[in-house]
Design an enzyme around this catalytic site. Structure first.
Site, PDB file in Angstrom:
ATOM      1  N   TYR A 150       0.829  -1.211   0.000  1.00  0.00           N
ATOM      2  CA  TYR A 150       0.000   0.000   0.000  1.00  0.00           C
ATOM      3  C   TYR A 150       0.862   1.260   0.000  1.00  0.00           C
ATOM      4  O   TYR A 150       0.467   2.280  -0.541  1.00  0.00           O
ATOM      5  CB  TYR A 150      -0.877   0.048   1.260  1.00  0.00           C
ATOM      6  CG  TYR A 150      -2.161  -0.720   1.184  1.00  0.00           C
ATOM      7  CD1 TYR A 150      -2.177  -2.104   1.023  1.00  0.00           C
ATOM      8  CD2 TYR A 150      -3.386  -0.069   1.299  1.00  0.00           C
ATOM      9  CE1 TYR A 150      -3.369  -2.809   0.982  1.00  0.00           C
ATOM     10  CE2 TYR A 150      -4.581  -0.762   1.259  1.00  0.00           C
ATOM     11  CZ  TYR A 150      -4.562  -2.134   1.100  1.00  0.00           C
ATOM     12  OH  TYR A 150      -5.748  -2.821   1.061  1.00  0.00           O
ATOM     13  N   LYS A 195       3.240 -15.171   2.834  1.00  0.00           N
ATOM     14  CA  LYS A 195       3.437 -15.906   1.570  1.00  0.00           C
ATOM     15  C   LYS A 195       4.941 -16.141   1.454  1.00  0.00           C
ATOM     16  O   LYS A 195       5.609 -15.720   0.494  1.00  0.00           O
ATOM     17  CB  LYS A 195       2.861 -15.077   0.404  1.00  0.00           C
ATOM     18  CG  LYS A 195       2.867 -15.776  -0.948  1.00  0.00           C
ATOM     19  CD  LYS A 195       1.789 -16.831  -1.109  1.00  0.00           C
ATOM     20  CE  LYS A 195       1.940 -17.539  -2.457  1.00  0.00           C
ATOM     21  NZ  LYS A 195       1.078 -18.725  -2.579  1.00  0.00           N
ATOM     22  N   ASP A 228      -2.788 -18.284   0.984  1.00  0.00           N
ATOM     23  CA  ASP A 228      -3.783 -18.964   0.135  1.00  0.00           C
ATOM     24  C   ASP A 228      -4.475 -20.076   0.925  1.00  0.00           C
ATOM     25  O   ASP A 228      -5.702 -20.207   0.923  1.00  0.00           O
ATOM     26  CB  ASP A 228      -3.154 -19.490  -1.167  1.00  0.00           C
ATOM     27  CG  ASP A 228      -1.816 -20.192  -0.977  1.00  0.00           C
ATOM     28  OD1 ASP A 228      -1.291 -20.216   0.161  1.00  0.00           O
ATOM     29  OD2 ASP A 228      -1.278 -20.732  -1.963  1.00  0.00           O
ATOM     30  N   ASP A 252      -6.477  -7.056   4.535  1.00  0.00           N
ATOM     31  CA  ASP A 252      -7.621  -6.417   3.865  1.00  0.00           C
ATOM     32  C   ASP A 252      -8.509  -7.483   3.226  1.00  0.00           C
ATOM     33  O   ASP A 252      -9.729  -7.517   3.426  1.00  0.00           O
ATOM     34  CB  ASP A 252      -7.099  -5.445   2.797  1.00  0.00           C
ATOM     35  CG  ASP A 252      -8.229  -4.764   2.050  1.00  0.00           C
ATOM     36  OD1 ASP A 252      -9.195  -4.326   2.697  1.00  0.00           O
ATOM     37  OD2 ASP A 252      -8.148  -4.678   0.800  1.00  0.00           O
ATOM     38  N   ASP A 256     -12.512  -9.188   4.578  1.00  0.00           N
ATOM     39  CA  ASP A 256     -13.764  -9.189   3.786  1.00  0.00           C
ATOM     40  C   ASP A 256     -14.272 -10.627   3.663  1.00  0.00           C
ATOM     41  O   ASP A 256     -15.465 -10.895   3.775  1.00  0.00           O
ATOM     42  CB  ASP A 256     -13.544  -8.606   2.377  1.00  0.00           C
ATOM     43  CG  ASP A 256     -13.849  -7.106   2.295  1.00  0.00           C
ATOM     44  OD1 ASP A 256     -13.588  -6.392   3.282  1.00  0.00           O
ATOM     45  OD2 ASP A 256     -14.342  -6.648   1.246  1.00  0.00           O
TER      46      ASP A 256
HETATM   47  C1  IPM Z   1     -10.425  -1.002   4.065  1.00  0.00           C
HETATM   48  C2  IPM Z   1     -10.459  -0.488   2.646  1.00  0.00           C
HETATM   49  C3  IPM Z   1      -9.238   0.377   2.378  1.00  0.00           C
HETATM   50  C4  IPM Z   1      -8.007  -0.518   2.450  1.00  0.00           C
HETATM   51  C5  IPM Z   1      -9.233   1.167   1.053  1.00  0.00           C
HETATM   52  C6  IPM Z   1     -10.487   1.984   0.881  1.00  0.00           C
HETATM   53  C7  IPM Z   1      -8.030   2.044   0.946  1.00  0.00           C
HETATM   54  O1  IPM Z   1     -10.588  -1.537   1.729  1.00  0.00           O
HETATM   55  O2  IPM Z   1     -10.370  -0.179   4.996  1.00  0.00           O
HETATM   56  O3  IPM Z   1     -10.477  -2.218   4.266  1.00  0.00           O
HETATM   57  O4  IPM Z   1      -7.695  -1.215   1.482  1.00  0.00           O
HETATM   58  O5  IPM Z   1      -7.382  -0.529   3.512  1.00  0.00           O
HETATM   59 MN    MN Z   2     -11.006  -3.453   2.677  1.00  0.00          MN
END
Ligand code: IPM
Ligand code: MN
Ligand code: NAD
Length: 362
Positions: A150, A195, A228, A252, A256
């Site tokens: 990032y 990884k 993975d 990240d 999710d």
């Molecule tokens: C999160 C989001 C952010 C990230 C983006 C919007 C920069 O996906 O907070 O999880 O990738 O950290």
């Molecule tokens: Mn995110």
């Protein structure tokens, strides 16, 4: 509200509120109602200061993170954040909302992002996973937040592009220490995800993690998983995980994925911390442009983020637990937004939490 059971000493606190874009303002509004109710019930004085971030800030000032916003955060005890981004400021735009959030995390030194995942049995049907797979899940992902790909050097050529991924030993060690301290308050199991079979940064990650745990936290049981395989294990046997520590991008993506265990991404809170008690609190989801402005957004992840704010920045553990119980109670009485299979609006879900707070307190 008639008053909380027991009492914490009254606390003064200044909170910067950065609602952002899309559903950000909708979910933050509900979390602010909850913070105000907690303050009124406990005799606390919380002053809230709103500031612009993301697309809203680009439209108003040309910058995704105006100086005044950073200054407002610096004078606050904590930041409550909604979400940023949207199609209006897409990937090809010169200034993008996401840059504001990244600059804020970096500027405030918030290197450890805590993302807890647990399952309310009432929501078992909201998850596509089998009830017996998700039963009893209680895990915490500690995501490194200010390093890795990032924040490495980025370049764009005529026909190629470049994103560097870098980590220093100290960047790894400090986030692993946060994860180990938290593991000590839980089941003392740490899964470090990397990884290392491919990436040099991951080999460094694994070496440093092994050393920090061995030398400083010998009571914490450490295992390593490749990312993975971890992505697969997370949905196959999620209740085996306690604390997971990993680098920025893996964290990240995995969180999710992990939100599916809980039933919806709209449920998951987070706390972004540095070395002290100052923190930024936000749901893990984005600005959800597909449902913005329609009262459909689930505010529970943002309200649960406010609970983390009470706990980690203000030291109000009782109030934090109370808010978490109130969210659980709201779910149990059936205040479910569309993502959870219900028809409750964002505002009505917030009201259900306020009612649950009242009933727990009386
Ligand atoms: C999160 C989001 C952010 C990230 C983006 C919007 C920069 O996906 O907070 O999880 O990738 O950290
Ligand atoms: Mn995110
Ligand atoms: P998203 O998280 O915004 O949405 C993904 C899906 O989940 C959508 O279908 C959305 O409707 C649903 N969803 C998300 N939050 C919800 C909630 N509270 N209640 C009900 N449903 C919810 O991810 P995306 O669509 O990939 O990204 C949209 C924008 O948000 C992008 O600009 C992205 O960069 C940004 N983003 C910001 C943050 C942040 O501010 N921290 C985090 C992730 C994405």
């Amino acid at each position: 509200m008639s008053g909380l059971p027991g009492k914490s000493a009254p606390r003064r606190a200044h909170v910067a509120v950065l609602a952002g874009d899309g559903i950000g303002p909708e979910v933050v509004e509900q979390a602010v109602r909850v913070l105000q109710a907690v303050a009124a019930a406990g005799g606390h004085a919380f002053s809230l200061e709103s500031a612009l971030i993301g697309g809203a800030a680009i439209d108003a000032t040309g910058s995704a993170l105006p100086e005044e916003t950073l200054a407002a955060c610096r004078r606050a005890d904590a930041v409550l954040f909604g979400a940023i981004g949207g199609p209006k400021w897409g990937p090809s735009a010169k200034v993008r909302p996401e840059q504001g959030l990244l600059a804020l995390r970096k500027g405030l030194g918030l290197f450890a992002n805590l993302r807890p995942v647990s399952v309310n049995p009432r929501l078992a049907a909201a998850s596509p996973l089998k009830p017996e797979v998700i039963a009893g899940v209680d895990l915490l992902v500690v995501r490194e937040l200010t390093g890795g790909i990032y924040f490495g050097e980025k370049r764009r050529g005529e026909r190629d592009a470049f994103d560097a991924c870098t980590y220093s030993e100290e960047e790894v060690a400090r986030v692993v220490r946060v994860a180990c301290r938290l593991a000590r308050t839980r089941r003392k199991k740490l899964t470090s995800v990397d990884k290392a079979n491919v990436l040099e940064t991951s080999r460094l990650w694994r070496e440093v993690t092994t050393r920090v745990v061995r030398e400083e936290f010998p009571d914490v049981a450490l295992e390593h998983q490749l990312v993975d395989s971890c992505a697969m294990q997370l949905v196959r046997r999620p209740s085996d995980f306690d604390v997971v520590v990993t680098e920025n991008m893996f964290g990240d993506i995995l969180t999710d994925e992990a939100s599916v265990i809980a039933g919806s991404i709209g449920l998951l809170p987070s706390a972004s911390m540095g070395e002290g008690t100052f923190g930024l609190y936000e749901p893990i989801h984005g600005s959800a442009p597909d449902i913005a402005g329609r009262g459909l957004a689930n505010p529970y992840g943002t309200i649960a983020s406010a609970a983390m704010l009470l706990r980690h920045s203000l030291g109000l553990e009782r109030e934090a637990s109370l808010v978490e119980c109130a969210v659980a109670r709201a779910v149990e009485v059936g205040a479910l937004t569309a993502d959870l299979g219900g028809a409750t609006s964002t505002e009505a879900a917030g009201s259900a939490v306020l009612r649950a707070l009242e009933s727990i307190a009386s």
